[in-house]
Write an enzyme that holds these catalytic residues in place. Structure first.
Site, PDB file in Angstrom:
ATOM      1  N   CYS A   2    -114.203 -45.049 131.356  1.00 49.02           N
ATOM      2  CA  CYS A   2    -113.935 -45.948 132.486  1.00 49.02           C
ATOM      3  C   CYS A   2    -115.273 -46.366 133.071  1.00 49.02           C
ATOM      4  CB  CYS A   2    -113.148 -45.205 133.555  1.00 49.02           C
ATOM      5  SG  CYS A   2    -111.660 -44.423 132.945  1.00 49.02           S
ATOM      6  N   ARG A  28    -115.765 -51.477 129.635  1.00 47.27           N
ATOM      7  CA  ARG A  28    -115.579 -50.016 129.519  1.00 47.27           C
ATOM      8  C   ARG A  28    -114.124 -49.635 129.726  1.00 47.27           C
ATOM      9  NH1 ARG A  28    -120.082 -46.867 129.935  1.00 47.27           N
ATOM     10  NH2 ARG A  28    -118.822 -45.133 130.627  1.00 47.27           N
ATOM     11  N   TRP A  75    -109.868 -46.994 131.828  1.00 48.29           N
ATOM     12  CA  TRP A  75    -109.406 -46.924 130.445  1.00 48.29           C
ATOM     13  C   TRP A  75    -108.592 -45.646 130.406  1.00 48.29           C
ATOM     14  CZ3 TRP A  75    -109.616 -50.124 126.304  1.00 48.29           C
ATOM     15  CH2 TRP A  75    -109.263 -49.600 125.062  1.00 48.29           C
ATOM     16  N   ASN A  99    -115.007 -40.996 135.901  1.00 49.92           N
ATOM     17  CA  ASN A  99    -114.972 -41.351 134.480  1.00 49.92           C
ATOM     18  C   ASN A  99    -115.113 -40.051 133.706  1.00 49.92           C
ATOM     19  OD1 ASN A  99    -115.212 -42.484 131.914  1.00 49.92           O
ATOM     20  ND2 ASN A  99    -117.443 -42.600 132.102  1.00 49.92           N
ATOM     21  N   GLY A 100    -114.126 -39.724 132.868  1.00 45.16           N
ATOM     22  CA  GLY A 100    -114.219 -38.506 132.050  1.00 45.16           C
ATOM     23  C   GLY A 100    -112.872 -37.809 131.978  1.00 45.16           C
ATOM     24  N   GLU A 481    -113.402 -47.123 102.710  1.00 49.95           N
ATOM     25  CA  GLU A 481    -113.843 -47.488 104.068  1.00 49.95           C
ATOM     26  C   GLU A 481    -115.269 -48.031 104.039  1.00 49.95           C
ATOM     27  OE1 GLU A 481    -112.454 -48.121 106.671  1.00 49.95           O
ATOM     28  OE2 GLU A 481    -114.036 -48.088 108.187  1.00 49.95           O
ATOM     29  N   LYS A 485    -116.280 -51.786 105.346  1.00 54.40           N
ATOM     30  CA  LYS A 485    -117.330 -52.047 106.352  1.00 54.40           C
ATOM     31  C   LYS A 485    -118.300 -53.105 105.839  1.00 54.40           C
ATOM     32  CE  LYS A 485    -115.880 -50.748 109.473  1.00 54.40           C
ATOM     33  NZ  LYS A 485    -114.552 -50.458 109.122  1.00 54.40           N
ATOM     34  N   GLU A 488    -116.549 -56.715 105.356  1.00 53.10           N
ATOM     35  CA  GLU A 488    -116.036 -57.455 106.528  1.00 53.10           C
ATOM     36  C   GLU A 488    -117.153 -57.955 107.441  1.00 53.10           C
ATOM     37  OE1 GLU A 488    -113.603 -55.462 109.461  1.00 53.10           O
ATOM     38  OE2 GLU A 488    -114.423 -53.529 108.926  1.00 53.10           O
ATOM     39  N   HIS A 504    -111.289 -46.295  83.755  1.00 53.55           N
ATOM     40  CA  HIS A 504    -110.064 -47.093  83.566  1.00 53.55           C
ATOM     41  C   HIS A 504    -110.274 -48.549  83.954  1.00 53.55           C
ATOM     42  CE1 HIS A 504    -107.951 -43.368  82.776  1.00 53.55           C
ATOM     43  NE2 HIS A 504    -108.522 -42.858  83.847  1.00 53.55           N
ATOM     44  N   LYS A 605    -110.166 -58.768 116.135  1.00 50.46           N
ATOM     45  CA  LYS A 605    -110.196 -57.326 116.415  1.00 50.46           C
ATOM     46  C   LYS A 605    -108.781 -56.751 116.354  1.00 50.46           C
ATOM     47  CE  LYS A 605    -111.748 -53.314 117.439  1.00 50.46           C
ATOM     48  NZ  LYS A 605    -112.439 -52.561 116.351  1.00 50.46           N
TER      49      LYS A 605
HETATM   50  C1  AGP Z   1    -111.509 -52.423 110.342  1.00 49.65           C
HETATM   51  O1  AGP Z   1    -112.904 -52.448 110.518  1.00 49.65           O
HETATM   52  C2  AGP Z   1    -110.873 -53.773 110.604  1.00 49.65           C
HETATM   53  N1  AGP Z   1    -111.227 -54.268 111.884  1.00 49.65           N
HETATM   54  C3  AGP Z   1    -109.367 -53.751 110.334  1.00 49.65           C
HETATM   55  O2  AGP Z   1    -109.172 -53.363 108.991  1.00 49.65           O
HETATM   56  C4  AGP Z   1    -108.532 -52.820 111.241  1.00 49.65           C
HETATM   57  O3  AGP Z   1    -108.778 -51.479 110.899  1.00 49.65           O
HETATM   58  C5  AGP Z   1    -107.044 -53.128 110.997  1.00 49.65           C
HETATM   59  O4  AGP Z   1    -106.807 -54.465 111.408  1.00 49.65           O
HETATM   60  C6  AGP Z   1    -106.106 -52.184 111.759  1.00 49.65           C
HETATM   61  O5  AGP Z   1    -106.315 -52.307 113.144  1.00 49.65           O
HETATM   62  P1  AGP Z   1    -105.642 -51.217 114.110  1.00 49.65           P
HETATM   63  O6  AGP Z   1    -106.281 -49.907 113.802  1.00 49.65           O
HETATM   64  O7  AGP Z   1    -105.939 -51.682 115.499  1.00 49.65           O
HETATM   65  O8  AGP Z   1    -104.163 -51.195 113.810  1.00 49.65           O
END
Ligand code: AGP
Length: 610
Positions: A2, A28, A75, A99-100, A481, A485, A488, A504, A605
């Protein structure tokens, strides 16, 4: 996470300073907010749920005036996002913002209730206000009462408190949560971090854990909890406001990568006993899991990768079978579930449409539902039978980093929690596993020190157009993963594979233009197999970046192009460490390429559409 704020000085400025400061702290947390001002010797409190603009409208209608005040943007961690849970919390003439996480709040709440205090919120913070008021009623002055309360609370906190019993002081303290002071001309400020005070002052004091600050119009005194003076340097801040929100980092993503030690610690905080090996999740009903004999995990993207790792943790610790499904596939394949199935929806935002619909599909087919999410009262959290919150704080960068590592530690704690319910592990075993988890924030800190080396590595590799990431066992999802990273945020094509799959198909791709990232923490069983994959790649002139916790791997220099050595950890927790260098590698490659790291092209996002 927060944002808190405090001001004492010129009564015509107080409201403006608080509201402007909260605006700069909204990143925040922003599910509710509030201010308290002392006017004509009494506290006036204004709070509202939702965006800060609602609070501003309310305050402007009443146009309060006062020499001093405190403010908060929330938050939520304890208690949902609502007006009653918004800060400041009040008791008598005492108002508090925090905050905490107060870990011993239930014990204090029961003690205060027995003394006749009435509680109006579900938050942990409210106990601080009543503790101070109780001690003032016991005859202590405001400052001593505040110190006495600060001594009683345990956990992480940055606190600011005012009282109509002493309307010329703002008192503050911190432990594990950031808090800064700023010096003005016949006025002084405090805030969670720099952005909030930058328009008013650039002379900043960073408080340290255990400091108690007393702010008056013309003086600031800083002592330890016993009142012994401590000296803290005044620093001149030369950031511009935008970079201040990123605390001096170039991008939110980098700031969030470096927040991971605290985010993982906050997600564990108050959820286990080192003595008994018990794990507990506030508000979670253990009876939900008694008859569970099968688990399906539903998620997208990074959260899907976290779920693949959670599978290993739960099956190893709790001995319950786990299937992991991509949410957008699960919701249309008419899955076979029953009332002994637990569906776990994993989502940072708690709003992803595919995951939300998959959860409802599972619920409709009789499964019990659990959600692991970072956003209090998000849609998926509201739809699930039970919720486990990660406490990563707002994640602004589109590329998920701290949400991922906090999902992993949440899965690990849940696996212990379920394992104890299912009597699959002894008290001694769970105490051992908790000890392993406690070491993780420090191991992340150590791994983050590789940043300079990874930046150099990125400089050598950022021009390549394809990457292959390979891993085995619990680290094969880290290959997925790590590849996600990179692709994207740098727009470079990258694929993650289970290393055993090389023969394979993917091995046809290997040549000197295909860097291969091999993820091989020294976990014994599969480590030797990965060394075999290493030879396969080298035999085809592939370039190898070898990520391992095996100190002996330094001998591989010369065979591989780069060795990234990470600290050793338990097998089940090693993915939390392995992902850190890959987050950094993706970040630095993207910055060398000049892409928009925080808001990459075509991405959002939160994906609230199908
Ligand atoms: C991950 O870096 C991406 N931004 C994307 O794959 C994300 O993980 C996915 O859209 C799921 O989002 P969520 O965890 O908010 O459900």
């Amino acid at each position: 996470m927060c944002g808190i704020l405090g001001y004492i000085g010129n009564q015509s400025k107080t409201v403006d300073v608080l509201l402007q400061g909260l605006t700069r702290l909204e990143y925040r947390g922003y599910d509710s907010s509030g201010i308290a001002i002392i006017q004509d010797g009494r506290a006036r409190v204004f709070k509202s749920k939702g965006k800060l603009s609602k609070l501003k409208t309310k305050v402007k209608k009443h146009s309060p005036k006062g020499l001093l005040g405190i403010g908060h943007t929330r938050w939520a961690t304890h208690g949902d996002a609502s007006q009653k849970n918004a800060h400041p919390h009040v008791s008598g003439g005492t108002s508090v913002v925090h905050n905490g996480i107060i870990e011993n709040y239930l014990e204090l709440k029961n003690e205060l209730k027995k003394k006749g205090f009435k509680f109006y919120s579900d938050t942990d913070t409210e106990v601080i206000a009543h503790l101070i008021e109780d001690t003032i009623e016991g005859g202590l002055c405001f400052e001593d009462a505040a110190r006495a309360a600060f001594e009683r609370i345990e956990g992480s906190y940055a606190i600011a408190v005012i009282s109509d019993k002493d309307p010329d002081k703002v008192i503050a303290t911190r432990k594990f949560s950031p808090l800064i002071l700023a010096i003005g001309d016949h006025e002084n400020y405090l805030a969670s971090d720099v952005p909030a005070i930058l328009p008013f002052s650039r002379k900043v004091i960073y408080l340290e854990d255990g400091d108690v600050a007393v702010l008056e119009r013309d003086t600031i005194s800083i002592t330890d909890i016993d009142g012994k003076h401590v000296s803290r340097d005044v620093q001149e801040i030369n950031w511009d406001p935008i970079s201040a929100e990123k605390c001096g980092y170039r991008h939110f993503m980098m700031k969030e990568i470096f927040e991971q030690p605290r985010a993982v610690l906050d997600t564990m905080r108050g959820r286990f006993s080192e003595e008994t090996g018990d794990v507990y999740f506030e508000g979670l009903d253990a009876s939900l899991f008694k008859n569970v004999n099968r688990i399906v995990a539903l998620a997208c993207g990074t959260s899907y990768h976290a779920s693949l790792i959670g599978k290993y943790m739960i099956e190893k610790i709790a001995k319950v079978s786990v299937e992991v499904d991509i949410a957008s596939e699960f919701r249309y394949r008419k899955p076979i579930l029953d009332n002994k199935t637990l569906a776990i929806a994993v989502s940072q935002s708690g709003e992803t449409a595919d995951t939300s619909e998959a959860l409802l599909e599972a619920k409709g087919r009789g499964a019990t539902t659990l959600c692991i999410t970072n956003v209090m009262m998000s849609k998926i959290a509201r739809d699930a039978d039970g919720v486990i919150y990660t406490h990563a704080g707002p994640e602004i960068g589109v590329a998920s980093t701290k949400a991922f590592t906090t999902q992993l530690i949440a899965f690990y704690l849940f696996a212990i929690y379920l394992g104890r319910i299912k009597k699959q592990l002894t008290k001694k075993q769970s105490i051992e596993m908790i000890k392993e988890a406690i070491s993780i924030p420090q191991l992340i800190e150590i791994t983050l020190k590789l940043d300079g080396r990874i930046k150099e590595l990125a400089k050598e590799f950022f021009k390549y157009r394809n990457f292959l990431y390979l891993g085995r066992g619990i680290n094969h999802p880290i290959a997925f993963e790590g590849a996600l990273k990179l692709k994207e945020i740098s727009y470079i094509h990258a694929e993650g594979y289970a290393a055993g799959e090389m023969k394979h198909g993917p091995i046809a791709l290997i040549d000197e233009d295909m860097p291969v990232v091999l993820i091989a923490p020294g976990d014994g069983v599969t480590y030797k197999k990965i060394l075999g994959n290493l030879q396969e790649v080298r035999a085809r002139r592939g370039k190898v970046i070898f990520l391992t916790s095996d100190p002996g791997a330094q001998e591989l220099q010369g065979i591989v192009d780069k060795v990234i050595e990470v600290p050793d950890s338990s097998y089940l927790l090693s993915p939390i460490i392995s992902i850190i260098p890959l987050q950094l590698l993706a970040y630095h490659i993207a910055t060398y390429k000049g892409t928009d790291v925080d808001q990459p092209r075509n991405l959002a996002k939160v994906v609230t559409v199908e």
